[in-house]
Enzyme design. Sequence first.
Site, PDB file in Angstrom:
ATOM      1  CE  LYS A 177      -8.653  -5.792   5.545  1.00 13.69           C
ATOM      2  NZ  LYS A 177      -8.851  -6.292   4.192  1.00 13.69           N
ATOM      3  CB  THR A 210     -11.901 -23.467  11.678  1.00 13.76           C
ATOM      4  OG1 THR A 210     -10.481 -23.671  11.687  1.00 13.76           O
ATOM      5  CG2 THR A 210     -12.447 -23.564  13.077  1.00 13.76           C
ATOM      6  N   GLY A 241     -12.360 -20.345   2.691  1.00 12.44           N
ATOM      7  CA  GLY A 241     -11.856 -19.477   3.751  1.00 12.44           C
ATOM      8  C   GLY A 241     -12.984 -18.709   4.423  1.00 12.44           C
ATOM      9  CB  SER A 296      -0.943   0.009   1.206  1.00 15.05           C
ATOM     10  OG  SER A 296      -1.916  -0.984   1.049  1.00 15.05           O
ATOM     11  CB  VAL A 348     -10.644 -10.526   2.580  1.00 14.67           C
ATOM     12  CG1 VAL A 348     -10.499 -11.920   2.031  1.00 14.67           C
ATOM     13  CG2 VAL A 348     -10.872  -9.534   1.453  1.00 14.67           C
ATOM     14  CG  ASN A 356     -12.633 -21.442   7.289  1.00 11.24           C
ATOM     15  OD1 ASN A 356     -11.690 -21.123   6.549  1.00 11.24           O
ATOM     16  ND2 ASN A 356     -12.595 -21.271   8.595  1.00 11.24           N
TER      17      ASN A 356
HETATM   18  P1  ATR Z   1      -8.075 -14.535  10.150  1.00  9.63           P
HETATM   19  O1  ATR Z   1      -8.600 -15.952  10.145  1.00  9.63           O
HETATM   20  O2  ATR Z   1      -7.312 -14.162  11.389  1.00  9.63           O
HETATM   21  O3  ATR Z   1      -9.098 -13.509   9.755  1.00  9.63           O
HETATM   22  P2  ATR Z   1      -7.064 -14.426   7.521  1.00  9.63           P
HETATM   23  O4  ATR Z   1      -5.691 -14.377   6.977  1.00  9.63           O
HETATM   24  O5  ATR Z   1      -8.032 -13.377   7.147  1.00  9.63           O
HETATM   25  O6  ATR Z   1      -6.927 -14.492   9.077  1.00  9.63           O
HETATM   26  O7  ATR Z   1      -7.724 -15.839   7.194  1.00  9.63           O
HETATM   27  C1  ATR Z   1      -6.996 -16.971   7.030  1.00  9.63           C
HETATM   28  C2  ATR Z   1      -7.896 -18.005   6.341  1.00  9.63           C
HETATM   29  O8  ATR Z   1      -7.055 -18.999   5.761  1.00  9.63           O
HETATM   30  C3  ATR Z   1      -8.825 -18.731   7.315  1.00  9.63           C
HETATM   31  O9  ATR Z   1     -10.027 -19.014   6.653  1.00  9.63           O
HETATM   32  C4  ATR Z   1      -8.020 -19.999   7.621  1.00  9.63           C
HETATM   33  O10 ATR Z   1      -8.795 -21.090   8.016  1.00  9.63           O
HETATM   34  P3  ATR Z   1      -9.087 -21.381   9.571  1.00  9.63           P
HETATM   35  O11 ATR Z   1     -10.235 -20.507   9.928  1.00  9.63           O
HETATM   36  O12 ATR Z   1      -9.391 -22.819   9.632  1.00  9.63           O
HETATM   37  O13 ATR Z   1      -7.821 -21.022  10.303  1.00  9.63           O
HETATM   38  C5  ATR Z   1      -7.424 -20.278   6.278  1.00  9.63           C
HETATM   39  N1  ATR Z   1      -6.244 -21.143   6.347  1.00  9.63           N
HETATM   40  C6  ATR Z   1      -5.031 -20.820   6.833  1.00  9.63           C
HETATM   41  N2  ATR Z   1      -4.187 -21.870   6.718  1.00  9.63           N
HETATM   42  C7  ATR Z   1      -4.895 -22.882   6.144  1.00  9.63           C
HETATM   43  C8  ATR Z   1      -4.587 -24.222   5.723  1.00  9.63           C
HETATM   44  N3  ATR Z   1      -3.368 -24.733   5.892  1.00  9.63           N
HETATM   45  N4  ATR Z   1      -5.555 -24.947   5.139  1.00  9.63           N
HETATM   46  C9  ATR Z   1      -6.778 -24.434   4.968  1.00  9.63           C
HETATM   47  N5  ATR Z   1      -7.140 -23.182   5.317  1.00  9.63           N
HETATM   48  C10 ATR Z   1      -6.218 -22.419   5.901  1.00  9.63           C
END
Ligand code: ATR
Length: 264
Positions: free
Chosen positions: A65, A151, A125, A16, A129, A149
């Site tokens: 955010k 999780t 995800g 940015s 965002v 997702n």
């Molecule tokens: P935040 O979850 O803190 O908002 P983000 O960067 O906006 O951070 O989101 C990361 C996303 O990538 C999440 O959806 C995460 O899934 P989880 O909610 O299960 O953590 C996903 N993610 C990160 N690593 C992953 C992996 N190895 N396999 C699948 N999804 C992954």
Amino acid sequence: MKKYLVIGNPISHSLSPKLHNYWIKENNIKAYYEKKKTNKDEIKNLISNVRNKKIDGLNVTVPYKKEIINHLDKLTPEANKTQSVNTVFLNGNKVTGHNTDIRGFELAIKKINFDIKQKEILILGAGGVVPSIIFAIHEMGARKISVMNRTRSKAENLKNLFKEIIVLDWGEIPNCDMIINATSVGLKKEDKINLDFSKISKNKLFYDIIYNPVKTNFLKTGRDLGNNTENGKMMFIYQAIAAFKIWHGLEPKINNDVIKLLEE
Ligand code: ATR
């Protein structure tokens, strides 16, 4: 000299400052834009500085955010609906949160002439965002929006904001018109999503929010399966343009130099 910041943690990767400082110079504005690695307990003070005009605007990125909303006086309707703020400005005497990721996504999709109306869209995800993407896709008239997702509970939580979404288990990828990678998997070149995309029939759109690296393994797989692909570069540029317009009242231009800034 006006002062703008992008705050987040980590922040070193943020492009940015390059983009905004290029446009600031191009438009002869007396201002500068910096990145600031920020701890959660610093946010309150940063917002006070916006209120007393020591800082003229903020961009907000991962992981704040949503967190930032607790400190703001006012939200635009889009920021309120998504509970996500990426741009902060002083509106009268109210520190206001805006979400320009939505506009960024919409314009990026329009630019490649992909018509979302009546389409089935799958989002991978449920992070920061994703509410903005769901908002934009809903506005553009999608028929079905599914979210998957790792999780599952985090995807379920999105139903509190958007009743219309369908939550799927991580693993079962159905056919769809467009699949969006909104996970952080792909930020490292060797990252691979552990999903089977072969049920998606040819000539669909694989869209990755990630723009660095330019071609993630997700996009490579999409292309190898005979689909169109697009990364998040234009979304990133358009969200920055929208923020610039809020702060400076004019719309900066996209040219080859701007595109190159993001490729270095
Ligand atoms: P935040 O979850 O803190 O908002 P983000 O960067 O906006 O951070 O989101 C990361 C996303 O990538 C999440 O959806 C995460 O899934 P989880 O909610 O299960 O953590 C996903 N993610 C990160 N690593 C992953 C992996 N190895 N396999 C699948 N999804 C992954």
